[in-house]
Design an enzyme around this catalytic site. Structure first.
Site, PDB file in Angstrom:
ATOM      1  N   ASN A   1       4.562  -3.106   1.484  1.00 57.54           N
ATOM      2  CA  ASN A   1       4.247  -2.017   0.564  1.00 57.54           C
ATOM      3  C   ASN A   1       5.448  -1.054   0.565  1.00 57.54           C
ATOM      4  OD1 ASN A   1       2.841  -0.136  -1.059  1.00 57.54           O
ATOM      5  ND2 ASN A   1       0.906  -0.674  -0.072  1.00 57.54           N
ATOM      6  N   THR A   2       5.338   0.045  -0.136  1.00 58.50           N
ATOM      7  CA  THR A   2       6.471   0.970  -0.242  1.00 58.50           C
ATOM      8  C   THR A   2       6.725   1.720   1.065  1.00 58.50           C
ATOM      9  OG1 THR A   2       4.939   2.609  -1.120  1.00 58.50           O
ATOM     10  CG2 THR A   2       6.220   1.341  -2.718  1.00 58.50           C
TER      11      THR A   2
ATOM     12  N   CYS B   1      -1.241   2.241   1.314  1.00 61.34           N
ATOM     13  CA  CYS B   1      -0.690   3.107   0.277  1.00 61.34           C
ATOM     14  C   CYS B   1      -0.298   4.460   0.875  1.00 61.34           C
ATOM     15  CB  CYS B   1      -1.689   3.337  -0.844  1.00 61.34           C
ATOM     16  SG  CYS B   1      -1.029   4.415  -2.119  1.00 61.34           S
TER      17      CYS B   1
ATOM     18  N   GLY C   1      12.034  -0.648  -5.074  1.00 62.39           N
ATOM     19  CA  GLY C   1      13.280  -1.014  -5.763  1.00 62.39           C
ATOM     20  C   GLY C   1      14.285  -1.635  -4.816  1.00 62.39           C
TER      21      GLY C   1
ATOM     22  N   GLY D   1       7.888  -6.193  -8.444  1.00 59.09           N
ATOM     23  CA  GLY D   1       7.274  -4.882  -8.594  1.00 59.09           C
ATOM     24  C   GLY D   1       8.043  -3.988  -9.542  1.00 59.09           C
TER      25      GLY D   1
ATOM     26  N   ILE E   1       1.655   7.902  -7.528  1.00 65.10           N
ATOM     27  CA  ILE E   1       0.675   7.789  -8.611  1.00 65.10           C
ATOM     28  C   ILE E   1      -0.698   8.227  -8.091  1.00 65.10           C
ATOM     29  CG2 ILE E   1      -0.370   6.204 -10.312  1.00 65.10           C
ATOM     30  CD1 ILE E   1       2.701   6.547 -10.602  1.00 65.10           C
ATOM     31  N   GLY E   2      -0.984   7.920  -6.832  1.00 67.74           N
ATOM     32  CA  GLY E   2      -2.259   8.346  -6.244  1.00 67.74           C
ATOM     33  C   GLY E   2      -3.411   7.427  -6.590  1.00 67.74           C
TER      34      GLY E   2
END
Lengths: 305, 253
Positions: free
Chosen positions: A194-195, A132, A219, A267, A73-74
Site C-alpha cells: 500500500n502507500t 490505508c 508512484g 495504480g 482521499i479518505g
C-alpha cells in the site's frame, strides 16, 4: 512469433495475465473502461468499500511530489449496498475477475462487508485493506499490528469461501512478519505494498499542502521500497504475492515478478495513462518472445543474488 | 473522450509569462464545448509526473488553443514546446457552460487567468447574445483581454480601470445588469467566486462558475478533486467529472 502463455496463478486464483488494476485508481471500472479493454486485463480491484457510504476527506486531497503523488482521499466510497445495486451491474458485463477491496474501522465491519459481498456471484475474491494511511480509525492501526492482521484474516476467511488477499502496509519494519501472520491465519495471498506515509508543506504559508496533513505516497518514487518489501516476503514466507508500487511500464512488471510477485497491480499509472494496461500487455508479449520465454509465470521469483 | 498525442503548431507569449499554445487536434475540436478542459501530460519522462488540467481557450477547425501562465516546471516545459513536438492530451473533459436558456445578455466575470475559457465562449455566443465582460486582477499585469469584447476592468491597485475588485465593478454597473435578462458566467480565484455567489444570490442573478481543485486523472477515477454540494451534504461533487462548471447555487465555495 510463438504464442506466449501470460497466465498466472495467485494461490487458488487463475488470471489470464498478471496485469491487474489497483484499488483506488479505477473507481468502479466505468470511467477507465473508456480507455482500457477490461476484457483483456488480468483483474480489476474496485475502490475500497466500507459498510456504509463514506464522504471522504475535504480538499486538498492530492499533491504532486518528486516522482510521486500524495493522496488523502479518505476512502470515499458508495458503501456496500449501493455498490451491489448500482456498480456491480456495469462490472458484470465484462469478462474480468472482480476483486473487491474492503476497508473498515472495526474487525466486525470487515467481517460484515465480506459476509454481504460474498453472496454476489460475480465477485471473484476479496482484497482486505488493513493499511490505508488516510483514515482516522482502522487503517494503519490495523496494518501496524500483527495480531490484528491475523485476527482480521481469520475472521474474514471464516465468512467467505472466496479467496482472501490481504493488502499489506509498507510502514512497518518487517513486512514478512505480517505476511507470515496472514498465511498462518488462512489468507490466500498478500498484495504489497500500500502507500507510504508522507507529507508536504508550503514553504510560504508553512501549512500542509493536503488537508489531512499526511497522505499516502505512490508512484515511481516508491518502487524501490515496494521491490524490497516483495523480495523480503518472497524470501521469508511461502505465500503468493501481488506486487504494487510505482509500476510505470512493462520493465517494472518484469522487475516485480523477478523479485517474487506472481501478479502486479497498476495504480498511479492509471491516472497518467489510463490506456497503459493494454500497452503493457503487448510489450510483455514482445519481451517474452525476444527472450525465448514461453510461460511468463516462470519469471516469478527468478532473482539471482 | 480521447487520449492522443497532439502536435504543437506554435507557442506565443501573449503578455508577460502568459502563453497561448496552438495544437493540432481535429479529433477533439468538433466535440468540445466552452468551459470543458483537457488534462495534459507535458513530458514523456516521470517529471513532472502528473497531467495538468487546462481550460480550452479557443478552437478552430483543426486546432485547440490553451492559455496558461508559467507557474512551475510543468508550464515552463509547455511554454518551451517547439513546432511538431507533441503533447499527450486527454479530453474533452468535464461539463462546460450551459449556453441555452432564457437570457439575452451573457455577463462574463473573469479574474486573472480565469479569462482562459472565455475567448471560445465569446466566439460561440456573440452572434446570438449580447456580451458584457468584467475582468478583475491585482494590477494591470494580471488583466487578460485576449479574445473578449465589451470589456470593463477593475484592478486592486488602480493601475487599470476601476480601483477595486470585479465585484465593485459589477456593483457599479448594477442598473445596467438589472435592465437586461442576464446570465453570469465566471471563472477565477475561489475568493472571487465566493464573493460573486453572494452578489448573484442577493440580486437574484442566474450564475454558472468554473471551479478549480488539484486533480490527478481528470475523469473521476482518482477522486482527488472534491467540492461541497449544497444539495447533498453527505457527499462531494467531483470538480473534474461533475464540474468544473456548476450553477453557483449547487456548490459551497
Amino acid at each position: 512469433m510463438s504464442k506466449v502463455d501470460l497466465s498466472v496463478q495467485v494461490g487458488p486464483l487463475k488470471f489470464r495475465n498478471p496485469i491487474m488494476l489497483a484499488s483506488g485508481t479505477v473507481g468502479y471500472g466505468n470511467e477507465i473502461a473508456e480507455f482500457t479493454d477490461l476484457n483483456k486485463i488480468g483483474g480489476i480491484v474496485t475502490k475500497s468499500l466500507s459498510l456504509k457510504p463514506r464522504k471522504g476527506n475535504p480538499p486538498q486531497r492530492i499533491v504532486e511530489t518528486p516522482s510521486g503523488m500524495l493522496n488523502a482521499i479518505g476512502l470515499a466510497n458508495v458503501g456496500v449496498e449501493q455498490f451491489l445495486k448500482e456498480k456491480i451491474p456495469f462490472l458484470k458485463k465484462y469478462d474480468v475477475p472482480l476483486i473487491c477491496n474492503i476497508a473498515a474501522s472495526t474487525v466486525e465491519e470487515y467481517v460484515e462487508c465480506t459476509r454481504i459481498l460474498t453472496q454476489e456471484d460475480s465477485i471473484t475474491a476479496f482484497e482486505i485493506n488493513v493499511s490505508c494511511p488516510n483514515v482516522k480509525e482502522g487503517g494503519l492501526q490495523f496494518g501496524n499490528d500483527v495480531a490484528a492482521v491475523a485476527k482480521i484474516t481469520e475472521k474474514v476467511k471464516s465468512v467467505s469461501t472466496k479467496p482472501i488477499i490481504i493488502k499489506l502496509s509498507p510502514n512497518v519494519s518487517y513486512i514478512s512478519g505480517f505476511a507470515k501472520a496472514v498465511k498462518e491465519s488462512g489468507g490466500d495471498a498478500v498484495s504489497a505494498i500500500n502507500t507510504l506515509v508522507g507529507t508536504s508543506f508550503n514553504i510560504f504559508t508553512k501549512k500542509p499542502k493536503i488537508h489531512n496533513v499526511n497522505g499516502g505516497l505512490s508512484g515511481p518514487a516508491i518502487k524501490p521500497v515496494a521491490l524490497a518489501k516483495v523480495l523480503e516476503i518472497r524470501k521469508e514466507v511461502d505465500i503468493p504475492i501481488i506486487g504494487i508500487g510505482g509500476i510505470m511500464d512493462w520493465k517494472d512488471v518484469i522487475e516485480f515478478m523477478i523479485v517474487g510477485a506472481s501478479a502486479i497491480q497498476l495504480g498511479t499509472l492509471n491516472f497518467i495513462n489510463p490506456s497503459a494496461a493494454g500497452q503493457i500487455l503487448t510489450e510483455l508479449e514482445n519481451y517474452c518472445n525476444n527472450f525465448g520465454i514461453t510461460k511468463l509465470s516462470d519469471v516469478t521469483g527468478s532473482y539471482i543474488i | 473522450m480521447f487520449i492522443l498525442n497532439a502536435p504543437v503548431e506554435k507557442s506565443i507569449e501573449l503578455e508577460n509569462k502568459i502563453y497561448l499554445l496552438q495544437v493540432r487536434c481535429p479529433e477533439i475540436t468538433s466535440d468540445v464545448r466552452p468551459g470543458q478542459f483537457l488534462n495534459v501530460r507535458v513530458s514523456e519522462s516521470m517529471y513532472p509526473l502528473l497531467r495538468r488540467p487546462f481550460s480550452v481557450c479557443d478552437v478552430d477547425d483543426e486546432h485547440l488553443y490553451l492559455m496558461f501562465n508559467i507557474l512551475g516546471e510543468g508550464t515552463k516545459i509547455l511554454a518551451r514546446k517547439h513546432k511538431d513536438e507533441t503533447i499527450d492530451i486527454i479530453g474533452p473533459l468535464g461539463n462546460g457552460f450551459n449556453l441555452e436558456g432564457e437570457f439575452d445578455t451573457a455577463v462574463i466575470v473573469a479574474g486573472g487567468l480565469g479569462a482562459a475559457p472565455f475567448p471560445f465562449f465569446t466566439r460561440m455566443i456573440k452572434d446570438h447574445k449580447k456580451i458584457l465582460t468584467f475582468i478583475g486582477g491585482r494590477s494591470h499585469k494580471d488583466i487578460i483581454t485576449y479574445g473578449m469584447q465589451n470589456i470593463s476592468i477593475a484592478t486592486e491597485d488602480g493601475s487599470l480601470g476601476l480601483k477595486g475588485n470585479v465585484i465593485h465593478l459589477l456593483q457599479q454597473n448594477l442598473e445596467q445588469l438589472k435592465s437586461n435578462r442576464i446570465k453570469i458566467f465566471s471563472c477565477g480565484p475561489t475568493g472571487m467566486l465566493r464573493a460573486l455567489k453572494d452578489f448573484t444570490i442577493k440580486n437574484n442573478f442566474d450564475c454558472e462558475v468554473s471551479t478549480e481543485c488539484a486533480m490527478a486523472c481528470g475523469f473521476g477515477i482518482c477522486q482527488g478533486c472534491p467540492i461541497e454540494s449544497t444539495e447533498h451534504p453527505d457527499k462531494y461533487h467531483l470538480v473534474c467529472k461533475d464540474g468544473p462548471v456548476f450553477n453557483v447555487k449547487d456548490v459551497l465555495l
